[in-house]
Design a protein around this motif. Sequence first.
Motif, short mmCIF file in Angstrom:
data_model
loop_
_atom_site.label_atom_id
_atom_site.label_comp_id
_atom_site.label_asym_id
_atom_site.label_seq_id
_atom_site.Cartn_x
_atom_site.Cartn_y
_atom_site.Cartn_z
N ALA B 226 0.84 -1.21 0.00
CA ALA B 226 0.00 0.00 0.00
C ALA B 226 0.87 1.25 0.00
O ALA B 226 0.56 2.25 -0.66
CB ALA B 226 -0.93 0.00 1.22
N ARG B 227 1.98 1.16 0.74
CA ARG B 227 2.89 2.31 0.79
C ARG B 227 3.35 2.70 -0.63
O ARG B 227 3.41 3.87 -0.97
CB ARG B 227 4.08 1.94 1.69
N TRP B 228 3.68 1.70 -1.46
CA TRP B 228 4.17 2.00 -2.80
C TRP B 228 3.03 2.26 -3.78
O TRP B 228 3.14 3.14 -4.65
CB TRP B 228 5.05 0.86 -3.31
N LEU B 229 1.95 1.51 -3.66
CA LEU B 229 0.83 1.71 -4.61
C LEU B 229 0.19 3.08 -4.46
O LEU B 229 -0.23 3.69 -5.44
CB LEU B 229 -0.26 0.65 -4.37
N PHE B 230 0.08 3.56 -3.21
CA PHE B 230 -0.72 4.76 -2.97
C PHE B 230 0.09 5.94 -2.44
O PHE B 230 -0.46 7.02 -2.22
CB PHE B 230 -1.89 4.43 -2.03
N GLY B 231 1.41 5.71 -2.24
CA GLY B 231 2.29 6.84 -1.95
C GLY B 231 2.14 7.45 -0.56
O GLY B 231 2.58 8.58 -0.34
N LEU B 232 1.54 6.74 0.38
CA LEU B 232 1.48 7.26 1.75
C LEU B 232 2.58 6.62 2.59
O LEU B 232 2.87 5.43 2.44
CB LEU B 232 0.12 6.95 2.40
N PRO B 233 3.19 7.40 3.51
CA PRO B 233 4.20 6.81 4.40
C PRO B 233 3.55 5.79 5.34
O PRO B 233 2.36 5.90 5.65
CB PRO B 233 4.73 8.01 5.18
N ILE B 234 4.34 4.81 5.81
CA ILE B 234 3.72 3.73 6.61
C ILE B 234 3.12 4.22 7.92
O ILE B 234 2.25 3.57 8.47
CB ILE B 234 4.68 2.54 6.90
N GLU B 235 3.56 5.38 8.44
CA GLU B 235 2.93 5.92 9.65
C GLU B 235 1.46 6.22 9.40
O GLU B 235 0.68 6.37 10.32
CB GLU B 235 3.60 7.21 10.12
N ARG B 236 1.10 6.39 8.13
CA ARG B 236 -0.28 6.72 7.79
C ARG B 236 -1.04 5.49 7.27
O ARG B 236 -2.09 5.63 6.63
CB ARG B 236 -0.32 7.86 6.77
N ILE B 237 -0.46 4.32 7.48
CA ILE B 237 -1.14 3.09 7.08
C ILE B 237 -1.39 2.26 8.34
O ILE B 237 -0.45 1.74 8.95
CB ILE B 237 -0.31 2.31 6.04
#
Lengths: 384, 384
Positions: B226-237
């Motif tokens: 998800a981090r790579w597909l959607f460009g959000l940092p992992i703190e926001r996942i």
Amino acid sequence: MSQDPKHIALLGSTGSIGRNCLSVIHNLPDKFKVSYLTTNTNIELLQNQITHFHPRGVVVLDEAKAAAVQALVGHSVEVLAGREGLLEIVRRDDVDLVINSIVGFAGLKPTVEAIKHRKHIALANKETLVVAGELVISLVREYGVHLVPIDSEHSAILQCLVGEERNSASRIILTASGGPLLNTPQESFGSITVEQALNHPNWKMGNKITIDSATLMNKGLEVIEARWLFGLPIERIDVVIHPQSIIHSMVEFADGSIKAQLGMPDMKLPIQYALTYPDRYPMSGSRVDFPKLQSMTFFAPDRNKFRCLQLAYDAMAMGGTAPAIMNAANEIAVQAFLEKKIPFLRIPELIEQALAHQANHVSPDLEHTFQSDRKTREYVRTLL
Amino acid sequence: MSQDPKHIALLGSTGSIGRNCLSVIHNLPDKFKVSYLTTNTNIELLQNQITHFHPRGVVVLDEAKAAAVQALVGHSVEVLAGREGLLEIVRRDDVDLVINSIVGFAGLKPTVEAIKHRKHIALANKETLVVAGELVISLVREYGVHLVPIDSEHSAILQCLVGEERNSASRIILTASGGPLLNTPQESFGSITVEQALNHPNWKMGNKITIDSATLMNKGLEVIEARWLFGLPIERIDVVIHPQSIIHSMVEFADGSIKAQLGMPDMKLPIQYALTYPDRYPMSGSRVDFPKLQSMTFFAPDRNKFRCLQLAYDAMAMGGTAPAIMNAANEIAVQAFLEKKIPFLRIPELIEQALAHQANHVSPDLEHTFQSDRKTREYVRTLL
């Protein structure tokens, strides 16, 4: 929509939705300029709003109070009086967007007038679409304006539909908190007091809509609104009770996928979305914490206990002016209940009597709608 | 994407995802044409699929079995052998869309080769993005192809994001069923059998992914994807346990609004969406019945009990080739557990040892990634 800032006429600025609208506008000062504010009678709050938002003009529906406001604000603010004042301001060139948060049937005329003057509409007034949905939606198309719902349920549906082909939506699932009487046994409905019916668990709203939540008529009105806003027949619009009010509504698509919009119960969220649609802007406020929430529950509404919901489906199925008749009867009945003139269970009875005894115009124009509304009010008053 | 029908190379056609893909393709005959099918060793099922879908060619990874298939099908179907066959077919002009449902690290090379030959990708292979997400996403941009996820969670996120500005997404909430061991006390984890760990409550999947569900490594891999597909940092996942597997994942936006995608747990739904994205086509199958469902529950995952989830966050925070090291160690460990060579709790221990002892390339190219994968496998095998 036009360039920022958008110039806004906020109809019903001293009501619950109106105050939340001004809170949203206050937080986005570069996006919006308040041109006009309006109130029925609450001139103290109106003066307060004038001081904060510096509108060019205001409308006070109570004519005596309008004169008092003019005396207080002097020539810095134009003061208009009466219902004609509402129609006057929505025509003006210094308005791009009309927020209609007037309560009841009285909201219809200003919406129609605004659309005909090519103003975009953010709509909190349910009755506009309930009583004249077909006409209003065809005007929206004819004049090429946006009509964006403020109701949390319809905002949820709109949010679920962005980026999707409209004709791929196969079912709308409107969620309902169940209102203040969800867990009150049907046997006690004969003795429901105004205070009980006004005690809504999740949403802080005006009195009319809170009573409509207690009868589930509010959900019935929303089913009819959804039918016109999103073009699905009512057989494809379901209601499910969801007491936590976290899922605000859902859309099912042709492939079986469902999209839901969720959030804390705070009207500022759908209001801001309606004003900035299709863009989103940051908004502070509490967020849904799923582990803290623990669970979301669902069950089918009891249409025997909440007869008003069934009556709304019935009126919509009858078509023509039946929804206008139902709405007028409901407005009179709810007012009478709030004034303690009738018991709670008399509300659906009066609506049923009105639907049975008032003539239904099958293909109504706006004049038929006004007539049905007026005649129904007269008829229901004779039954009180 | 190109005109219909789209010509498809389906890598891993005899696996769980592959079979579901063919079921979806079978129901949309005007939209898709199967050009190539591939299998590791399951030539019986492959022959069956050849009869039904008439591909131009097939790849059999087991070279001896490839010869057997060729003898059976004659000259009507081209039969390629080995991993080089996979790379060969994804380069060909008679392929528009590559569905990559290969299990494990072996899926990376065909994805990269396909992107470089401007093929659109429907991706079920998690490891492509886990071990080389940054590189793969930059290739996707460079070659202007679509890479659409097949995983139900990432499909849900994609569905929630259509029509929204990507930078208005502020948080991703990945839901997790919790897997077969959700309610097994941590004290019993020392004696978990393969049969217990394979007994998934909601999803019928392959063995590797089912064990990953039991350890929650599967969710860890999905966080990295998800981090790579959607460009959000992992703190926001975030990950939230939702045992009913009805909400497939959610996105929170800057205004606090959350969108969720829901549906019955059936892989055909995200597969069809990936193949027809952004359009939707009717699909039969059971629908969510909310009153029947009654309730959806949520709680935070226990990262002590499910150490693999924490290890995935840790590896992602380390960056570089740490996710590739973690993934390689996990693949070897899960295989060893399935072969009853190690106990269940040895899986996270082996991953932790690999992360502690294998060198991390901070800015890896593809060669570093392959090297980390290979060296980690060798290292972990020495620990068995």
